[in-house]
Design a protein around this motif. Sequence first.
Motif, PDB file in Angstrom:
ATOM      1  N   VAL A  12       5.060  10.675  -5.710  1.00 52.24           N
ATOM      2  CA  VAL A  12       6.325  11.107  -6.318  1.00 52.24           C
ATOM      3  C   VAL A  12       6.142  11.354  -7.813  1.00 52.24           C
ATOM      4  CG1 VAL A  12       8.699  10.415  -6.834  1.00 52.24           C
ATOM      5  CG2 VAL A  12       7.728   9.969  -4.575  1.00 52.24           C
ATOM      6  N   GLY A  13       5.449  10.449  -8.510  1.00 51.12           N
ATOM      7  CA  GLY A  13       5.208  10.646  -9.941  1.00 51.12           C
ATOM      8  C   GLY A  13       4.342  11.860 -10.214  1.00 51.12           C
ATOM      9  N   ARG A  59       0.830  -1.196   0.000  1.00 53.56           N
ATOM     10  CA  ARG A  59       0.000   0.000   0.000  1.00 53.56           C
ATOM     11  C   ARG A  59       0.875   1.262   0.000  1.00 53.56           C
ATOM     12  NH1 ARG A  59      -3.209  -0.267   4.986  1.00 53.56           N
ATOM     13  NH2 ARG A  59      -4.104  -2.082   3.960  1.00 53.56           N
ATOM     14  N   GLY A  60       1.939   1.243   0.820  1.00 52.49           N
ATOM     15  CA  GLY A  60       2.825   2.402   0.877  1.00 52.49           C
ATOM     16  C   GLY A  60       3.538   2.650  -0.435  1.00 52.49           C
ATOM     17  N   VAL A 119      10.808  12.492   4.262  1.00 48.40           N
ATOM     18  CA  VAL A 119       9.482  12.804   4.791  1.00 48.40           C
ATOM     19  C   VAL A 119       8.485  11.702   4.431  1.00 48.40           C
ATOM     20  CG1 VAL A 119       7.570  14.444   4.781  1.00 48.40           C
ATOM     21  CG2 VAL A 119       9.929  15.286   4.688  1.00 48.40           C
ATOM     22  N   LEU A 120       8.351  11.434   3.121  1.00 55.08           N
ATOM     23  CA  LEU A 120       7.309  10.508   2.674  1.00 55.08           C
ATOM     24  C   LEU A 120       7.600   9.072   3.104  1.00 55.08           C
ATOM     25  CD1 LEU A 120       4.675  10.403   1.085  1.00 55.08           C
ATOM     26  CD2 LEU A 120       6.010   9.986  -0.994  1.00 55.08           C
ATOM     27  N   GLN A 159      13.418  14.353  -4.413  1.00 54.99           N
ATOM     28  CA  GLN A 159      14.082  13.168  -3.874  1.00 54.99           C
ATOM     29  C   GLN A 159      14.332  13.296  -2.374  1.00 54.99           C
ATOM     30  OE1 GLN A 159      14.519  10.395  -5.432  1.00 54.99           O
ATOM     31  NE2 GLN A 159      13.890  11.122  -7.450  1.00 54.99           N
ATOM     32  N   LEU A 160      14.717  14.492  -1.928  1.00 57.65           N
ATOM     33  CA  LEU A 160      14.956  14.698  -0.499  1.00 57.65           C
ATOM     34  C   LEU A 160      13.667  14.547   0.311  1.00 57.65           C
ATOM     35  CD1 LEU A 160      17.457  17.709  -0.497  1.00 57.65           C
ATOM     36  CD2 LEU A 160      17.935  15.349   0.176  1.00 57.65           C
ATOM     37  N   LEU A 161      12.578  15.137  -0.183  1.00 55.15           N
ATOM     38  CA  LEU A 161      11.306  15.019   0.524  1.00 55.15           C
ATOM     39  C   LEU A 161      10.805  13.574   0.527  1.00 55.15           C
ATOM     40  CD1 LEU A 161       9.425  18.233  -0.685  1.00 55.15           C
ATOM     41  CD2 LEU A 161      10.518  17.824   1.531  1.00 55.15           C
ATOM     42  N   ASP A 162      11.046  12.870  -0.578  1.00 51.93           N
ATOM     43  CA  ASP A 162      10.628  11.475  -0.637  1.00 51.93           C
ATOM     44  C   ASP A 162      11.381  10.633   0.393  1.00 51.93           C
ATOM     45  OD1 ASP A 162       9.549   9.006  -1.583  1.00 51.93           O
ATOM     46  OD2 ASP A 162      11.375   8.703  -2.756  1.00 51.93           O
ATOM     47  N   GLY A 163      12.709  10.798   0.430  1.00 54.40           N
ATOM     48  CA  GLY A 163      13.513   9.973   1.325  1.00 54.40           C
ATOM     49  C   GLY A 163      13.405  10.352   2.786  1.00 54.40           C
TER      50      GLY A 163
END
Length: 358
Positions: free
Chosen positions: A223-224, A214-215, A295-296, A289-293
């Motif tokens: 991200v996309g 799910r994540g 925060v998300l 990329q920073l927010l993904d790694g």
Amino acid sequence: MFKVISLWYNRMFSDPEAVAMALVFVIGFVMLYFFGNLLAPLLIALVLAYLLDWPVSFLASHGFRRGIATSLVLLVFFLIATFIVLRVLPTVWGQGMNLLTEYPVMLNSSQRWLESLPERYPEFIDGALVQTVVDNVRTRLMGVGEQLLQSSVSSIINLATVMVYSVLVPLMVFFMLSDKQVLMRSVTRFLPNDRRLLAQVWMEMNGQVINYIRGKAIEILVVGGVSYIVFALMDLRYSALLSVLVGLSVLIPFIGAFAVTLPVAMVGLFQWGVSPQFGYLILGYGIIQLLDGNVLVPILFSEAVNLHPLAIIVAVLVFGGLWGFWGVFFAIPLATLVKAVMNAWPHAEKAEVDQPSS
């Protein structure tokens, strides 16, 4: 030597439940390794069933019969999938074909720019070294382009397989969701009677796999989608294609983000050259990329993954090498499974400690 092996065997397999658990996992590994291609529709159906189980269970807990809840959820899901296939996929496919057409031109432009660096900065850059790097990169990138073209042709040839999957997979997903409890009871009939360790591993893994699938689906969409908004606002060419690549890159931890940086930077460099606009593109992409790694991923997978980054990379390489795309997709759950089995595995020393003293 034989004494050492005997002691190790007695320590690791002194518990009959450990032997049963090892046998179950060996049989599962052999079946996946030798019959993975045949089981691909089942794997796809399992992923979709895990993904859609939450809304089905939610509706079932609010008075809907599970069969009706499954039908409603699948209807909504396939309406969304149909929209993507009819509206999004043709755009991405067209941009991909155009990119393959302009691929050699981009390579030549990048090569000329790199070869001009020794003339501009002769005291810092060696011309021979740049030429060696350019030749190696060009050879590899041309190979990638040929592989992508071959994959496109083979995907057209395998259209019949896709049509078969489009019928079989929805049917399997429907029965997995609507008859979940019945199927679970049927599967447990084939397991050993002494399955305390298997139940312990299953309880630990089931929630983590659900959370992971799910994540990952949410992470790909977020991200996309954010990447497409940024690329479209900057009027970057092939924005739909590149945003899909950026979204799918999250399937491969660490390596995916690094690999997809090259086409994004290459398209931006070909479109704008070394300019402030290109710098803004790299800055925006880096922020995503920073927010993904930072925060998300912690929000989505705080309860699913507790692995060292080195273990994740090794899992991606090992399971990806064994089972290709599905090995990469399930690399983290499989690594977590290995960890759960190691934690649950009984040892002779532990058994002696657990026994009451006489």
